[in-house]
Structure formats: structure tokens, C-alpha cells
Design a protein around this motif. Structure first.
Motif, PDB file in Angstrom:
ATOM      1  N   SER A 192       0.348   1.320 -15.886  1.00 33.47           N
ATOM      2  CA  SER A 192       0.249  -0.143 -15.917  1.00 33.47           C
ATOM      3  C   SER A 192       0.816  -0.765 -14.650  1.00 33.47           C
ATOM      4  O   SER A 192       0.358  -1.833 -14.213  1.00 33.47           O
ATOM      5  N   SER A 193       1.790  -0.114 -14.034  1.00 33.02           N
ATOM      6  CA  SER A 193       2.376  -0.660 -12.805  1.00 33.02           C
ATOM      7  C   SER A 193       1.362  -0.663 -11.668  1.00 33.02           C
ATOM      8  O   SER A 193       1.297  -1.614 -10.887  1.00 33.02           O
ATOM      9  N   VAL A 194       0.593   0.401 -11.573  1.00 33.54           N
ATOM     10  CA  VAL A 194      -0.428   0.475 -10.524  1.00 33.54           C
ATOM     11  C   VAL A 194      -1.435  -0.647 -10.689  1.00 33.54           C
ATOM     12  O   VAL A 194      -1.856  -1.270  -9.710  1.00 33.54           O
ATOM     13  N   ASP A 195      -1.819  -0.933 -11.936  1.00 30.59           N
ATOM     14  CA  ASP A 195      -2.733  -2.042 -12.181  1.00 30.59           C
ATOM     15  C   ASP A 195      -2.168  -3.344 -11.632  1.00 30.59           C
ATOM     16  O   ASP A 195      -2.840  -4.104 -10.923  1.00 30.59           O
ATOM     17  N   ILE A 196      -0.904  -3.624 -11.961  1.00 33.36           N
ATOM     18  CA  ILE A 196      -0.308  -4.901 -11.576  1.00 33.36           C
ATOM     19  C   ILE A 196      -0.089  -4.977 -10.069  1.00 33.36           C
ATOM     20  O   ILE A 196      -0.339  -6.015  -9.444  1.00 33.36           O
ATOM     21  N   ILE A 197       0.381  -3.873  -9.460  1.00 38.05           N
ATOM     22  CA  ILE A 197       0.616  -3.887  -8.015  1.00 38.05           C
ATOM     23  C   ILE A 197      -0.690  -4.109  -7.262  1.00 38.05           C
ATOM     24  O   ILE A 197      -0.774  -4.934  -6.344  1.00 38.05           O
ATOM     25  N   MET A 198      -1.740  -3.381  -7.650  1.00 41.31           N
ATOM     26  CA  MET A 198      -3.021  -3.520  -6.953  1.00 41.31           C
ATOM     27  C   MET A 198      -3.681  -4.865  -7.269  1.00 41.31           C
ATOM     28  O   MET A 198      -4.236  -5.509  -6.384  1.00 41.31           O
ATOM     29  N   VAL A 199      -3.598  -5.278  -8.534  1.00 49.00           N
ATOM     30  CA  VAL A 199      -4.185  -6.562  -8.901  1.00 49.00           C
ATOM     31  C   VAL A 199      -3.398  -7.712  -8.287  1.00 49.00           C
ATOM     32  O   VAL A 199      -3.946  -8.789  -8.045  1.00 49.00           O
ATOM     33  N   GLY A 200      -2.104  -7.471  -7.999  1.00 47.95           N
ATOM     34  CA  GLY A 200      -1.284  -8.519  -7.406  1.00 47.95           C
ATOM     35  C   GLY A 200      -1.850  -9.051  -6.108  1.00 47.95           C
ATOM     36  O   GLY A 200      -1.598 -10.203  -5.734  1.00 47.95           O
ATOM     37  N   VAL A 201      -2.614  -8.220  -5.411  1.00 45.03           N
ATOM     38  CA  VAL A 201      -3.256  -8.672  -4.178  1.00 45.03           C
ATOM     39  C   VAL A 201      -4.251  -9.797  -4.463  1.00 45.03           C
ATOM     40  O   VAL A 201      -4.518 -10.650  -3.616  1.00 45.03           O
ATOM     41  N   LEU A 202      -4.792  -9.825  -5.683  1.00 43.71           N
ATOM     42  CA  LEU A 202      -5.789 -10.834  -6.046  1.00 43.71           C
ATOM     43  C   LEU A 202      -5.183 -12.172  -6.419  1.00 43.71           C
ATOM     44  O   LEU A 202      -5.914 -13.143  -6.581  1.00 43.71           O
ATOM     45  N   GLY A 203      -3.843 -12.230  -6.611  1.00 45.36           N
ATOM     46  CA  GLY A 203      -3.198 -13.508  -6.899  1.00 45.36           C
ATOM     47  C   GLY A 203      -2.453 -13.522  -8.227  1.00 45.36           C
ATOM     48  O   GLY A 203      -2.529 -12.590  -9.037  1.00 45.36           O
ATOM     49  N   THR A 204      -1.744 -14.635  -8.471  1.00 42.90           N
ATOM     50  CA  THR A 204      -0.902 -14.780  -9.660  1.00 42.90           C
ATOM     51  C   THR A 204      -1.711 -14.765 -10.950  1.00 42.90           C
ATOM     52  O   THR A 204      -1.301 -14.175 -11.952  1.00 42.90           O
ATOM     53  N   THR A 205      -2.867 -15.435 -10.964  1.00 43.97           N
ATOM     54  CA  THR A 205      -3.670 -15.482 -12.191  1.00 43.97           C
ATOM     55  C   THR A 205      -4.170 -14.092 -12.582  1.00 43.97           C
ATOM     56  O   THR A 205      -4.272 -13.770 -13.766  1.00 43.97           O
ATOM     57  N   ALA A 206      -4.459 -13.254 -11.583  1.00 37.62           N
ATOM     58  CA  ALA A 206      -4.903 -11.892 -11.875  1.00 37.62           C
ATOM     59  C   ALA A 206      -3.771 -11.081 -12.498  1.00 37.62           C
ATOM     60  O   ALA A 206      -3.984 -10.307 -13.436  1.00 37.62           O
TER      61      ALA A 206
END
Length: 444
Positions: free
Chosen positions: A28-42
Motif C-alpha cells: 500500500s505504501s508503494v501505491d501512495i508514494i507513486m500516486v502522490g506524484v499525481l497530487g493530494t486528491t489522488a
């Protein structure tokens, strides 16, 4: 520091289990770290699905804990010939039950996410992620049940191997489908869900392959019998009550935090995700202590029970101290890995200090609770879990947020109080077991 023989034996089982927990949360951390590049809503869209996922896994992990505990006891009693039928019947029941629950969650996911506090700003993205990620949860269900028997035998290295490989596949899948590398489409948040499904699929495949090549697994009749339910359900009642109370408290807690707004919830999600690293590591220590206590319980070996308890308490404190120092010293750098928005850093650094502090009570509570479960005290763990997380934490959180208006810091202070209460309760109950005669810890 001299490492005794009992320490080496403990670490031989505990470390793979702890590292397995660490690698599981990495998914789940990898999802959030990588998705974090897409912005706060992501970040919020991916994070809000955590609670529905954990609601489903609450059932799965309860069943897996029972299966591990019963397997560990049969190991101590030298009744390993009973394990294959126990596994086959449990797996059959879980496929039926979890298949129904996953279908219900798929049909009503929007309502569930709305109840969890999801805002319209990211609801569409959360649904696109959740619809696919549900498949990954079901695959995790199958892997978790199979791995429960491996844990009961003490084969923690096999479990760690399968989950590490699954996480590597997940990382590769995320990179390919979130960002659209090479010929693969750029799917954004949906790509994170695809990566999760790929990773969980590989974990299940490897786990099944390990079973295929293990001579200690022999499939038996899968149809559950009356004797099966008589053995399984009493233990399940205590463990599921504990897991259910914890999940209920977390759902209420998360809903209150989500109402603080998208930015505050994004900070909370990041810090909670990093907190889960050590929480799951400590959970592995707790699993190891449950297995070892179960072995001692089955064999009636009080001396072995004492030695593994001492080892668990000592090593959990040392690991907690290391976690505290690293998290507190590098709290700003850690938060910056997840989010590149400078406006979130001051609040994030403050909450990361709470993350560092709770390392001590959460690990201590995990180890003590594991020994209590392995010693047949599942109902006692369920009782104090209800009082602490399902009753105390929501009340204290509401007081800090709505009366004192302390914001996200108040929510994390409530979490720290809850963790400390559980550590105190578990220590007291374990002290009572230690104080009484040997047969108290080893009688069924």
C-alpha cells in the motif's frame, strides 16, 4: 550484546514474520508514494479504500489467526495429521463467505466510501481504484489462509519469500501502469489498482507452488463437519471479536479524521501509512509469539513458554527504540518522500513525531497479545480491545477534535492513548498468567 540460544531460536521465527509484515504494508505504501506524484486528491482516493479493504481483511485475518493458532497447538501436540483437513475445510468456507462479501462490496462500494467520509472531490477516482483493487483483496484472502498454516508450523521464511516477490511485482506493475512506461497505457490511479492485482496474484501463485512442493501438506475432504466447527468457532469468536472491535474503532476514527478536510486527511493518510510499517513489523513479532506460545501450549512446556516471552519482550523493545530514533530524527525527510507539497510539511513533521512515539506501546501490546492468544486467552484480548479501541479511542478523539479543536494532532494523541491503554491491559493480563501456576498458561 550476547545473543542467547533462545534469542536465536526466537529471531529465526520472528524476523521472517516481522519482515513479511513490513513487506505487506509496502504494497500500500508503494501505491501512495507513486500516486502522490499525481497530487493530494489522488492520495486521498487511494487511501480512503484502505478502510473497506481492512473491513474485509478483518474477517480473513481472524480466520487465519485461528488457523495458525490451531496448527501451532497441533504441532506442539504432535497431531500434524489433522492439519490438512483443517486447512481444506477452512479454505472452502472462506471462498464461499468472502466471495459473497466481495460481491456485496463491489455493488455498494460508492455508499461504503461515502459512509467512510470520502468527499465528492475524489469519489470518482476512489471508485475507479476500488473496483479493481477489490479483486486484489480476494486474492489476498486465499494467500492469507494458505500462509496461516505455514505460520503455524513456524515456516515464516516461506511466507516472507512469497510476499516479498509479490511486492516486487506490485512495484513493477505500478511503474508500468501509473506512468505508462514503454508500450503500457498511462492509467494514473487505476494503474495503482492494476499493480496491486498483479502483485497479489503473484503472491498467491508462489504460495500455491510452495504447497504443491511441500510433503507436509496433503489435501483431505473439504466439506466442514460438526467436529470442525466445534474446534474452530470457539477460538474464532474471541479473535474475530478483537479484530471486529479494532476495525469498528478504526472506521469511526478514520471518518472523524476525514471530516477535517482533504489536506489534513492526506497528511493523516501519509503518516498512518508510514506508521503501518512498524505496526506490521511488530505484528510479525506478535504472530511469532503467538505461534511459539501455541507450541508451548500444545506441548505443556512452561519453561519454553517463559523463554520465548522474555525474548519477545526484549527484542520488541530494542526494535521499538530503533524505530523511534530513525522516525523522529528523519521525520521531515520521510514525509517528503510521500508528498512534494511544501504546505503540508509542518503538519506532517508534527504527526510523524507521534508516529515515532507510538512505536513502544504498539510493539509491546502486540507481543503480549500474541502470547495471550497462544495461551488460550483470546477472549481477554477481545475484551480490552473493545474497551480501548472501539469505545475509548472514538470518545477521546471526538473530545480532542470537537471540544478542544486540536485538529489532526488531537486525533493522533487519541491514537497514542489507545495504544498505551492496550499495552497496559495486555501486560497486566500476561503478568497474571506468569504469576499463576505453570498449568494455567498451558491448559486448554
Amino acid at each position: 550484546m550476547q545473543i542467547k540460544k533462545s534469542d536465536r531460536h526466537y529471531l529465526g521465527i520472528a524476523m521472517p514474520a516481522a519482515l513479511e509484515g513490513l513487506f505487506m504494508v509496502l504494497l500500500s505504501s508503494v501505491d501512495i508514494i507513486m500516486v502522490g506524484v499525481l497530487g493530494t486528491t489522488a492520495i486521498a482516493a487511494v487511501s480512503i479504500f484502505t478502510q473497506p479493504r481492512m473491513m474485509l481483511l478483518c474477517v480473513v485475518r481472524s480466520v487465519a489467526s485461528v488457523l495458525t493458532l490451531l496448527t501451532a497447538r497441533k504441532f506442539g501436540q504432535e497431531k500434524l495429521q489433522e492439519v490438512p483437513a483443517l486447512l481444506a475445510r477452512t479454505l472452502f468456507c472462506m471462498v464461499l463467505l468472502m466471495g459473497f462479501l466481495h460481491l456485496a462490496f463491489f455493488l455498494y462500494l460508492e455508499g461504503i466510501l461515502s459512509w467512510m467520509g470520502a468527499e465528492e472531490e475524489y469519489m470518482t477516482a476512489a471508485l475507479s481504484y476500488g473496483d479493481i483493487a477489490l479483486l486484489g483483496v480476494f486474492l489476498t484472502t486465499l494467500s492469507t489462509v494458505l500462509q496461516a498454516v505455514q505460520l503455524g508450523y513456524g515456516h515464516t521464511k516461506q511466507v516472507m519469500s512469497a510476499n516479498v516477490q509479490g511486492n516486487v511485482v506490485n512495484i513493477i506493475g505500478n511503474a508500468l501502469f501509473i506512468f505508462g512506461l514503454g508500450p503500457f497505457p498511462e492509467l494514473g490511479v487505476v494503474g495503482a489498482a492494476v499493480g496491486t492485482v498483479l502483485g497479489t496474484s503473484w503472491t498467491l501463485f508462489i504460495t500455491g507452488y510452495q504447497f504443491k512442493n511441500s510433503n507436509w501438506i496433503r489435501w483431505s475432504s473439504f466439506w466442514p463437519t460438526k467436529a470442525y466447527f466445534q474446534e474452530f468457532l470457539p477460538v474464532f469468536a474471541g479473535i474475530f471479536s478483537e479484530q471486529g472491535f479494532e476495525r469498528l474503532g478504526m472506521v469511526i476514527y478514520t471518518r472523524m479524521v476525514a471530516e477535517l478536510g482533504t489536506a489534513a486527511y492526506a497528511v493523516h493518510a501519509i503518516c498512518m501509512n508510514f506508521c503501518d510499517f512498524y505496526y506490521c513489523f511488530a505484528g510479525g513479532l506478535g504472530k511469532a509469539n503467538m505461534v511459539l506460545a501455541g507450541h508451548a501450549h500444545g506441548a505443556g512446556d512452561w519453561s519454553y513458554w517463559q523463554r520465548q516471552l522474555r525474548a519477545g519482550l526484549k527484542w520488541s523493545f530494542l526494535f521499538s527504540l530503533l524505530s523511534f530514533i530513525c522516525t523522529y530524527v528523519f521525520r521531515e525527510e520521510i514525509f517528503s518522500i510521500y508528498s512534494h507539497e511544501a504546505a503540508l510539511l509542518p503538519l506532517g513533521a508534527l504527526i510523524m513525531a507521534f508516529v515515532a512515539a507510538v512505536s513502544f506501546p504498539e510493539a509491546h501490546a502486540m507481543v503480549c497479545a500474541g502470547v495471550l492468544r497462544g495461551s488460550g486467552r483470546t477472549s481477554q484480548v477481545a475484551a480490552y480491545s473493545f474497551v480501548s479501541i472501539a469505545f475509548l479511542r472514538p470518545l477521546v478523539t471526538a473530545f480532542f477534535l470537537q471540544v478542544l479543536d486540536w485538529g489532526l494532532a488531537g486525533a493522533w494523541l487519541a491514537l497514542a492513548i489507545d495504544q498505551s491503554m492496550r499495552a497496559v491491559c495486555a501486560s497486566f493480563l500476561l503478568w497474571r498468567v506468569w504469576r499463576n501456576r505453570p498449568q494455567v498458561a498451558c491448559d486448554g
